[in-house]
Motif scaffolding. Structure first.
Motif, short mmCIF file in Angstrom:
data_model
loop_
_atom_site.label_atom_id
_atom_site.label_comp_id
_atom_site.label_asym_id
_atom_site.label_seq_id
_atom_site.Cartn_x
_atom_site.Cartn_y
_atom_site.Cartn_z
N ALA A 1 0.90 -1.21 -0.03
CA ALA A 1 -0.07 -0.31 0.03
C ALA A 1 0.99 1.14 -0.12
N ALA A 2 2.07 1.12 0.41
CA ALA A 2 2.94 2.45 0.43
C ALA A 2 4.18 2.59 0.16
N PRO A 3 4.45 2.12 -1.30
CA PRO A 3 5.72 1.90 -2.07
C PRO A 3 6.54 3.06 -1.98
N VAL A 4 6.00 4.17 -2.16
CA VAL A 4 6.66 5.44 -2.39
C VAL A 4 7.37 5.75 -1.01
N ALA A 5 6.73 5.72 0.15
CA ALA A 5 7.45 5.90 1.36
C ALA A 5 8.55 4.76 1.53
N HIS A 6 8.12 3.71 1.30
CA HIS A 6 9.13 2.53 1.51
C HIS A 6 10.27 2.68 0.94
N ALA A 7 10.26 3.10 -0.43
CA ALA A 7 11.47 3.27 -1.25
C ALA A 7 12.37 4.34 -0.71
N ILE A 8 11.76 5.40 -0.14
CA ILE A 8 12.57 6.42 0.73
C ILE A 8 13.10 5.92 1.94
N LEU A 9 12.30 5.27 2.49
CA LEU A 9 12.74 4.56 4.12
C LEU A 9 14.08 3.62 3.62
N ALA B 1 8.01 12.23 0.15
CA ALA B 1 7.02 11.30 -0.65
C ALA B 1 6.00 11.89 -1.36
N ALA B 2 5.42 13.04 -0.86
CA ALA B 2 4.44 13.88 -1.59
C ALA B 2 4.87 14.19 -3.01
N ALA B 3 6.25 14.85 -3.17
CA ALA B 3 6.65 15.32 -4.27
C ALA B 3 7.04 14.17 -5.28
N LEU B 4 7.46 13.02 -4.74
CA LEU B 4 7.77 11.73 -5.45
C LEU B 4 6.58 11.13 -6.15
N THR B 5 5.74 11.10 -5.15
CA THR B 5 4.34 10.63 -5.63
C THR B 5 3.52 11.15 -6.71
N THR B 6 3.87 12.31 -6.69
CA THR B 6 3.28 13.36 -7.83
C THR B 6 3.91 13.13 -9.13
N GLN B 7 5.32 12.99 -9.10
CA GLN B 7 6.18 12.54 -10.16
C GLN B 7 5.93 11.48 -10.73
N LEU B 8 5.68 10.18 -9.93
CA LEU B 8 5.37 8.88 -10.41
C LEU B 8 3.90 8.59 -10.93
#
Length: 281
Positions: free
Chosen positions: A117-125, A161-168
């Protein structure tokens, strides 16, 4: 191509708009029911519903997509394809089997890494140097189906994560349209389950930090846990929410913080400029 689109979150909106712009016949948009907003009790429509209404598309909001009535509604449209993007529910095999060409999904990671459910956050983590988007054929397992296409992008050292989510979301929409343009020509590739990692839903306690976890870990969490659940750290004024900051040597220096009940403000203004003000003694 006759498409039924299933999506809920803001991440799905660029994909819906891109399919519409590309001229696909979007027969129905399935999204989750209107819910109370995170703050306050006002009931709000999901972002995908707002976009669908703007585009003049019919909207269906079943409580559970696995219910017989939802399957019957989908079956009545006789779609060629079901496109699923950030819908928020597991879609059963009985529903996936309805469209002539099955179902495809846009996922915000380079599968099989960060299924969940949270791939963007976990990529950064995880400190990954890159992430991306994957278009896959769906099966009844979570983010498990064979891959049709993928596209990578670097993860900048300061991106949250917010900015990366928008990009993705934008990348995923573009790749989705490209993939559907040659869908019946592509040979999907099975995922390597041995390389799979999971990206579970975030919890509020994930952001309740202490200074002793180290500067690099704090930095990753501040960036990964935006906009929710956010990060709090102890200070002379109690726990404060840290909205941004940077690593300086072996310590983490907050830049923008928020005291409960107050507006975000520069950390120096809120906490002072002494060493004990910006990190635990």
């Amino acid at each position: 191509m006759k498409i039924v689109f299933a999506g809920t979150a803001e991440f799905a909106v660029p994909s819906l708009r891109a399919l519409h712009t590309a001229g696909h016949d979007i027969q129905l948009v399935i999204t989750q029911p209107d819910r109370p907003a995170r703050r306050g009790l006002k009931v709000m429509p999901p972002p995908v519903k707002v976009a669908a209404v703007e585009l003049g598309l019919p909207v269906f909001q079943p409580e559970r997509i696995r219910d017989a009535a939802a399957a019957d509604r989908l079956r009545a449209h006789r779609p060629d394809l079901l496109v699923v993007v950030a819908y928020g529910q597991i879609i059963p095999a009985s529903v996936l089997a309805i469209p002539r060409l099955g179902a495809v999904n846009v996922h915000a990671s380079l599968l099989p890494r960060h299924r969940g459910a949270a791939p963007v956050a976990h990529a950064i983590l995880a400190g990954d140097s890159e992430t991306g988007v994957t278009i896959m054929r769906m099966d009844e397992q979570l983010d498990h189906g064979p891959i049709l296409a993928a596209r990578a992008t670097p993860i900048g050292g300061t991106v949250d994560a917010a900015a990366l989510t928008t990009q993705l979301a934008s990348m995923g929409a573009e790749l989705l349209v490209e993939t559907l343009g040659r869908l019946e020509e592509i040979t999907a590739v099975e995922q390597d389950d041995r390389a799979a990692t999971v990206a579970p839903r975030l919890r509020k306690e994930d952001g309740e930090l202490e200074w002793d976890i180290g500067a690099l870990e704090i930095d990753r969490r501040v960036r990964a846990l935006q906009p929710w659940p956010g990060v709090t750290l102890p200070s002379k004024r109690g726990r404060v929410k840290v909205l941004s900051g940077h690593v300086e040597g072996d310590r983490y220096v907050p830049e923008v913080v928020q005291v409960p009940g107050k507006r975000p403000a520069p950390a120096k203004q809120v906490l002072g400029d002494g060493p004990g003000a910006r990190r635990a003694p």
